[in-house]
Design a protein around this motif. Sequence first.
Motif, PDB file in Angstrom:
ATOM      1  N   VAL A  87       0.833  -1.199   0.000  1.00 55.80           N
ATOM      2  CA  VAL A  87       0.000   0.000   0.000  1.00 55.80           C
ATOM      3  C   VAL A  87       0.863   1.243   0.000  1.00 55.80           C
ATOM      4  N   VAL A  89      -7.940  -3.754   0.143  1.00 52.70           N
ATOM      5  CA  VAL A  89      -6.798  -4.431   0.750  1.00 52.70           C
ATOM      6  C   VAL A  89      -7.252  -5.206   1.991  1.00 52.70           C
ATOM      7  N   HIS A  94      -3.790   1.386  -3.504  1.00 52.27           N
ATOM      8  CA  HIS A  94      -3.867   2.460  -2.525  1.00 52.27           C
ATOM      9  C   HIS A  94      -5.226   2.446  -1.851  1.00 52.27           C
ATOM     10  N   LEU A 121      -7.473   1.078   0.646  1.00 52.30           N
ATOM     11  CA  LEU A 121      -7.357   0.243   1.838  1.00 52.30           C
ATOM     12  C   LEU A 121      -8.593  -0.626   2.051  1.00 52.30           C
TER      13      LEU A 121
END
Lengths: 480, 695
Positions: free
Chosen positions: B400, B573, B568, B570
Amino acid sequence: MDPLSWTGQIAFLNPIIALALGLLVASVLAWVVVSAVLPENRAINDIGGTMTLASGPRDIAALAVRLTTLGTTVLALAYLVLGLALGTDAGILGAMAQQFWPVWTALVLLFTLSIAFKRRLGLYGKLFDSPIGMIGFALVMFWVFTGFFGAIDLIITHDPLSQLSGLKNKVPGTPLRSPEDGDFLWYLLGGDNLARDVFSRMVKGAWEVVKIAPLATIFAFMVGITLGLPAGYFGGRLDTFLSFLANLILAFPVILLFYLLVTPEIVATGLPQYMAAVLFAFPLIFFGVLINSRYRTQPSKNYLWLAIVLLPLLVAYFSLINEDGSKINFIPQAFDLFDIPGGILVVFVSVVFVNSPTVFRIVRGLTMDIKTRDYVAAAQTRGERPWYIMLWEVLPNARGPLIVDFCLRIGYTTILLGTLGFFGLGLPPESPDWGSTINEGRKLLSIYLHPALPPAMALLSLVLGLNLLADGLREESLKD
Amino acid sequence: MNKLAEYDGPILEIDKLSISFFTRLREIPAVMDFSVSVQPGEAVGLVGESGCGKSTVALGVMQDLGTNGRIVGGSIKFKGRDLAEMSAEELRDVRGNEIAMIYQEPMASLNPAMKIGRQLMEVPMIHEGVNEKEAHARALEVVTDVRLPDPERMLNSYPHQLSGGQQQRIVIAMALMSKPSLLILDEPTTALDVTVEAAVVELVKDLGKKYGTSMLFISHNLGLVLETCDRLCVMYSGEAVERGSIADVFDEMQHPYTQALFRSIPLPGADKTARPLVAIPGNFPLPHERPNGCNFGPRCDYFEAGRCDADDIMMSDVPGNDRHATRCLRFQEIDWNAPIQVGEQKEKTKPGKVVLKMDNLKKYYEVAANALFGGGATKVVKANETLSFEARESETLAIVGESGCGKSTFAKVLMGLETATEGAILLDGTNIEQIPIEARDTKTISDVQMVFQNPFDTLNPSMTVGRQIIRALEIFDIGDSDQDRKQRMLELLDLVKLPRAFADRMPRQLSGGQKQRVGIARAFSGGARIVVADEPVSALDVSVQAAVTDLLMEIQREEKTTLLFISHDLSIVRYLSDRVMVMYLGHVVELGDTDQVFSPPYHPYTEALLSAVPIADTSIEKEHIVLEGDIPSAMNPPSGCPFQTRCRWKSEVPAGLCDIEVPPVRQLETGHQIKCHLSDAVLDRMTPVIKVAAE
């Protein structure tokens, strides 16, 4: 036998078309003035979606331009159709219209077929959506067909090289003095300084141009592409060096180069031939690399394709550069399939030499842009070699601008051929190509206008056609 | 020209608007029967996937539809006057003066040949005829308002001298120069990094309040709309499908598309087993292939044949709510609170042995000051600093960070497009860091493959889909004959769930999600064991994102692939990764299991990143952290800790240690490491950034 007038029995159309042309000019002028003076109007929509019928002075002027253009076009077509029907009865124009019948047939066929299937023909089909492109294409194809049918002796009225007594510098429409059986009875566009038929020479000249210009341009593109791709892809010192070289050539006075190339002392050193040997090697390199990079992982297929493509090319290459009694003469006569006359070789060398630096720059710029794309990165990460990426990933995606430039460049080459012919360089003196003919006609231009004008108009219309075609292609390739 | 004249109706009133584009083949309806009204001082969000017509609405308001676009029905009233009836002169007066627009790409909105000050001053000079001095004063004031440092210098610089975030602030300043009554923002932050995005969004919100401007906020991001707007309008395939206040639409959605949209986006606050992603089946209909009746019908779970596909469906008001309307026939029959039908959950395979190990990897670039002759001083760009981590079989490691953090350089070094400056990369215990890709054997190359970010760029536009996959197979030495490879290619298409007929299609005939699937098929063609996925779904529409993400995870389960997931975002992710690595300016600032990274103690940068993610959930409370300034250039990194210039915890570290020394890597728990000077006591004080509000 009477001399032919320009329009014969259809002379009644002359005042009408004069009037139509006058109206056209007037309406265009009015339109220009109106659109410069009056403010722009906005299309306003009624609720429900109907457009209000436009009725400002602007729209009236635009409508007038459209109507007069249409009228003029219809009249011009009337000349053509009546001429086709009446032949020599409709004067010189009618006779020419009739002589060109194979060209008209071919054009009508080509356009009908292309428009019928335009949705399935990719970029070529899209060309038929753009009026500009269609006009350009029609002009170009007119001369291509003329060249082709002229080459098989269909359109010409007399042998372009034979001289007939009493027809020296005679005006258009002069009848033959002692026609034999089966002879065409007039010199349609008059006779030149050596009493040859100007019309037939113009038609034959088209073949010279149509044959040499695209081929020479293709060679220029091969050289430009083969050098431009690595310069753009690798960048760095190679790019600096090649770009510098290209600038050097571009800065060199072209006319001086041409004269140097045909100077006997220089020819005796074999310089043009050596240059040809280098420049003509590029297609070999290009196709060799193209195939090898594609089939690198499958050796058997690779060798097969390389053999199929490269062997004939090699034979052609050696036949081309090898000439008996010159500096490059090392392969036996039996394998030397054909000889290119020294003059034509010089034409090719100079065209390639002058055009390739510009192509190089275009390709280099396009490559620098395309190499940043993800599919190039994808190719790199699966371990493709640089030449595969350049030729199979980058080049096909640079094709749009290259096709447009190709059309434009054929135009330049045509003019360059004319220039070379005009200077008496390159082609043999009796050659009917347009440049040489213009040069010959120039000498007596103040007395006899007619021998120089037809080839000049032909050159003009072909180059105009190529430019319009390139414009149309560019416009259409941007749409989707 | 009395724009300040009192007018108390709605600022913008769009009524039953229809816009079509006319191509040479057919009329393409882009917007149909679209109504919305914007009250003074109100911010209205326009949400939908790409191609749903939201930007066309904005262009329609500006009366700037180009030569082949035309309004074919309805009206757009601005302060009660119909825009379509205005003359060109009147329109010019309104545009830029009363209605201002902010576009997606800031660099493209600024004239690169003009100084910022000049461009700003033009606005009042043209519209209000003020003199140069006053215009300058006004420009200075607005630039200060958009919180740019050193406004005088800003006015004196050219656009290329500013960063993306600063450029977008200038564009906003330009829009505010004439104090417009309506501001149209067309995806204003899509081109920016998350932390910069958060700052810009906050700025827009504050300025809207300060100037009392009404806003039409166009976005595909539901989270952003939640943060900025009062009301929103969801669009699907040219129609508004649901309209209402934020609270009504988010909490009491009344249209199946809105519901499906919410279910297909991952929420960082929610658990992935309790709330799995549900992809919307099927594809977005092309404008000329829309179905009869409800446009969403073919993809809808509640579809009722004979009813939903019969006639055009009108908007109907939802009883009980304020100005809440939906375009659904069955909205009163559907049980909106029914739990999500959870499909069969496949057990995640346990991570196996270590396949990839990075040890102290460094990558420096030397940039010569003078490229042509190589003279002058050379500058060193430290793209990667001491990168160390391990990745196991069938594990997903998320990387990230924002642009410029060194993610791409790391990927390049791993792939072999660049060689490392120092350190080691071990693939199955063999060093590969110094072997460029030309020298790697086929096995190594096919083992490590990559999926790219931009679906429109990932396939060669002039080669058929099948040919591109076959080429990868040829390169990886798979299959003995063309027949073999063709068969394998078709199997790969099956693997990524694309119809086999796609083999003969050209990439331009595919949608973004389909292209991305082909990209995945190509990456897996050589049986890849490590796949670097560089933001594989960030450029896709939300409804497609979920499907592509699920596909990646499914293939990973089957092939036991190690997935290095660069992102990028989150939210996603958190949804799919086992471990997370946070990078900033070439440094790994935090590394740990997903749960460890997403809960305190955080690295200050991770904390800011978490706070910046827009979350489309009204029950989530976020701590508000806005990072000042931009990411420093890697060419000229700050001394000491790379994050010290923007860190809000810097004052907690004694003796200015952050300015002097790069912090050491500290182990917090097993497998959780951060690079920070903060003491344990301070770290323990950190509270979670994202909290689910008590019900």
